[in-house]
Structures are given as C-alpha cells and as structure tokens.
Design an enzyme around this catalytic site. Structure first.
Site, PDB file in Angstrom:
ATOM      1  N   HIS A  25      -1.366  -1.205  -9.993  1.00 17.81           N
ATOM      2  CA  HIS A  25      -1.957  -2.148  -8.916  1.00 17.81           C
ATOM      3  C   HIS A  25      -2.314  -3.575  -9.524  1.00 17.81           C
ATOM      4  O   HIS A  25      -3.626  -3.900  -9.428  1.00 17.81           O
ATOM      5  CB  HIS A  25      -3.168  -1.458  -8.157  1.00 17.81           C
ATOM      6  CG  HIS A  25      -3.384  -1.862  -6.815  1.00 17.81           C
ATOM      7  ND1 HIS A  25      -3.749  -1.138  -6.089  1.00 17.81           N
ATOM      8  CD2 HIS A  25      -3.057  -3.045  -6.103  1.00 17.81           C
ATOM      9  CE1 HIS A  25      -4.034  -1.670  -4.748  1.00 17.81           C
ATOM     10  NE2 HIS A  25      -3.459  -2.804  -4.888  1.00 17.81           N
TER      11      HIS A  25
ATOM     12  N   ARG B  81       0.912  -1.090  -0.079  1.00 19.46           N
ATOM     13  CA  ARG B  81       0.027  -0.062   0.027  1.00 19.46           C
ATOM     14  C   ARG B  81       0.814   1.229  -0.146  1.00 19.46           C
ATOM     15  O   ARG B  81       1.976   1.112   0.755  1.00 19.46           O
ATOM     16  CB  ARG B  81      -0.664  -0.177   1.176  1.00 19.46           C
ATOM     17  CG  ARG B  81      -1.963  -1.123   1.196  1.00 19.46           C
ATOM     18  CD  ARG B  81      -3.011  -0.947  -0.139  1.00 19.46           C
ATOM     19  NE  ARG B  81      -4.171  -1.816  -0.019  1.00 19.46           N
ATOM     20  CZ  ARG B  81      -4.141  -2.847  -0.552  1.00 19.46           C
ATOM     21  NH1 ARG B  81      -3.023  -3.197  -1.095  1.00 19.46           N
ATOM     22  NH2 ARG B  81      -5.155  -3.823  -0.371  1.00 19.46           N
TER      23      ARG B  81
ATOM     24  N   GLU C 142      -5.970   5.928  -6.232  1.00 18.59           N
ATOM     25  CA  GLU C 142      -6.317   5.184  -7.430  1.00 18.59           C
ATOM     26  C   GLU C 142      -7.533   5.190  -8.060  1.00 18.59           C
ATOM     27  O   GLU C 142      -8.391   5.525  -7.377  1.00 18.59           O
ATOM     28  CB  GLU C 142      -5.594   3.877  -7.190  1.00 18.59           C
ATOM     29  CG  GLU C 142      -4.231   3.485  -6.778  1.00 18.59           C
ATOM     30  CD  GLU C 142      -3.799   2.362  -6.140  1.00 18.59           C
ATOM     31  OE1 GLU C 142      -5.086   1.387  -6.400  1.00 18.59           O
ATOM     32  OE2 GLU C 142      -3.156   2.043  -5.746  1.00 18.59           O
TER      33      GLU C 142
END
Length: 326
Positions: free
Chosen positions: A285, A236, A265
């Site tokens: 991601h 993260r 995001e």
C-alpha cells in the site's frame, strides 16, 4: 489541544514542513500499529483530537465509548474505517477533506510502476539475478496494447495519460458522465463492461470504495480477461469480489496481477495468498506514500485541526454534531 497521531510507521510527520502548523499543541505520535480496543483506548485516553493516516486504524463504537475526551477525528479521503454514527452519538466531529481537485500523482505513478514491473516481470527477474540466475523469461511490450481504465476520476485520468504517452490505446469503463468526459478527452468509452474486460490487455481500477462499488469487479469479469492480460489494483481491495482474484489467477484469466491493497492491512509475515503466486507483483500500500504527497495530505489534515481549535470546523462529515441539542 492534546493531539494523537496513529500509525506513522517511519516517524515521518514530524519531519514535514506542514508539521509546524501544530506548534503550540501537545502532540504524541505512535509509530507502530495496534487495533486492539484496550490498547488503543490506553493510548488515546487523553486525546482531544486524533489524526488518522488513511484507513490504517479502525475507529469503532466500543473504542469511542472509552474516549470521553475525544472531540475531533481529522483525516483525509473516504472513511469506511470510522463508525461515523457512533462518533455523532458521542459528539465527536469527523473532518475529512475529499481532495476532489487534487489528483494523486503519487498513486498514479505507483500504478504505472506496477504496470511496467508486471509486464516486464521485473521483481521475478531481479530475484533470479540475485539468486545467481540470468534471464528467466520474456516480458511483454506496452506499445500497441489496450489499456483499460475502470473508473475515470482524478487518478484514472492521469493513468490514462501515461498509457497514451506509452503508445497504448485507452478504453474507459465508468459511470455515464465519466465515460462522456473520457470520450471528450480523446479516449474510447467502452461499449459494455463485458467488452471492456474481454478486449483490454491491461486493466487498472480507479474507484473509491463505497457501497455501490464494493465487489464491482466479479469473478465473471475476471474470467473474460485474456490469459495474457494484467489486472492492476492500487485503489481498494474491496472493489474486487472477495477471493475472486486469487481464483481467477489460478485459472489463468487474467494471466497476471499487480496489487497495492489488501482486505486486511497491514499484511504481516507474508501471510497472503497473492504473495505466494508467481504471476503477481505485490507492494505494501505505497500508492500515497511519498514525502510530496504527505505534505499535501497533512496540510489538509492539520488545517482541519486548526479550524476546529478556532471554533470553525471544516470538511465535517457529520454536521449533526454542530447543531445544538434540543
């Protein structure tokens, strides 16, 4: 039940074997991403259950106030994007499997792909070749280098094994119980956080983002890294002090980074400072985004919906909702 699924970017879920679990329910899938409260409220106005894909959409109190029919949010992993207190006030159950016993090999494999890509400058070399240039630099070998695992949980443990297979030494910095486990597994427990950041050639972050870990990697830690070192973050973005990585890379310590996660995001239109840095490898991601991993994750998520429909909800984050009102 009326079920809404958000942020299924490539319309993948209906192609999974586990999607058959929702047969008999009315399911609507949204393939784009919106965060605007009004737009989300319009999409979810009839939903009794909402399926979230990780932290792609935030569930806020103002949104929940406009969803009187909502009874269940089903997802997997941590839930910093959900206002759990607001859910509890509105009697909305949040079910989230924490999958403690199922290592994410997808995330571990993506981590190792980033290590290799960054150390050998693969994206830069590929871009140069397509632009008509031959070799543009010299990469670095992993064998004989020191791999640092910051956070020795289910993913960090797998990545440590990859490092060993590549002939690297492995150091671990984590909470004391995890360091003892790492030592029992044959790895070196770092003597201090300072020494860990100073000595390792590759450092990979593997922690959940909770209050205790937010900003756990600070500017001072990064400044201790070697100018030849690589920092990898597939966990993260919030684990690193805000803005510290960009500044550290500009200062030359560490010399490289590879990241899969960002503060906000999705990142659109290349609008992120890390994307403009030549010493950074960036991916959107992808850590958990494989068909195999989706089958594992959404089996859990759909089972939570079936359990709720049967009157026996599982993996309940806010059990207060289950207690009768006085």
């Amino acid at each position: 039940m009326k079920i809404a699924i958000l942020d299924d970017y490539f319309d993948t879920l209906r192609t999974l074997e586990c999607f058959a679990k929702l047969a008999g329910h009315e399911v609507r899938i949204w393939n784009d991403h919106v965060q605007d409260t009004g737009a989300l409220a319009a999409r979810l106005e009839d939903a009794e259950a909402v399926v979230l894909i990780r932290e792609r959409t935030k569930i806020t109190a103002p949104l929940l106030e406009r969803l009187p029919r909502l009874k269940l949010i089903s997802q997997r992993s941590v839930y910093p994007h959900i206002d759990v207190e607001a859910c509890t006030r509105r009697d909305v159950i949040v079910s989230s499997s924490q999958h403690a016993g199922t290592p994410s090999y997808a995330a571990a494999e993506l981590t190792w792909a980033l290590v290799l890509a960054a150390m050998r400058e693969l994206p830069q070399q590929m871009a140069a070749l397509k632009a008509g240039t031959w070799q543009i630099g010299v990469g670095r070998t992993l064998r004989g280098k020191m791999l640092g695992i910051h956070g020795y949980g289910r993913i960090g443990e797998v990545v440590a094994g990859y490092g060993k297979a590549f002939g690297m030494g492995v150091q671990v910095w984590a909470r004391e119980p995890a360091r003892r486990k790492a030592a029992a597994d044959g790895y070196t427990a770092a003597r201090s956080k300072e020494a860990f950041y100073e000595e390792c050639d590759v450092i990979s972050l593997h922690m959940r983002l909770v209050d205790a870990t937010r900003g756990i990697v600070g500017a001072a830690d990064l400044a201790r890294m070697k100018p030849t070192a690589l920092l990898v973050n597939t966990s993260r973005s919030g684990l690193i002090e805000k803005g510290a990585l960009e500044q550290a890379l500009s200062s030359g310590r560490p010399g490289m980074a590879a990241v899969d996660v960002y503060d906000e995001e999705p990142v659109r239109n290349g609008d992120h400072p890390l994307l403009r840095m030549p010493n950074v490898v960036c991916t959107p991601h992808l850590g958990y985004v494989t068909r195999d991993e989706y089958e594992i994750q959404f089996t859990d998520i759909f089972d939570q919906i079936l359990a709720y429909a049967a009157g026996k909800p599982i993996n309940v984050v806010n059990p207060q909702v289950l207690k009768p009102r006085e």
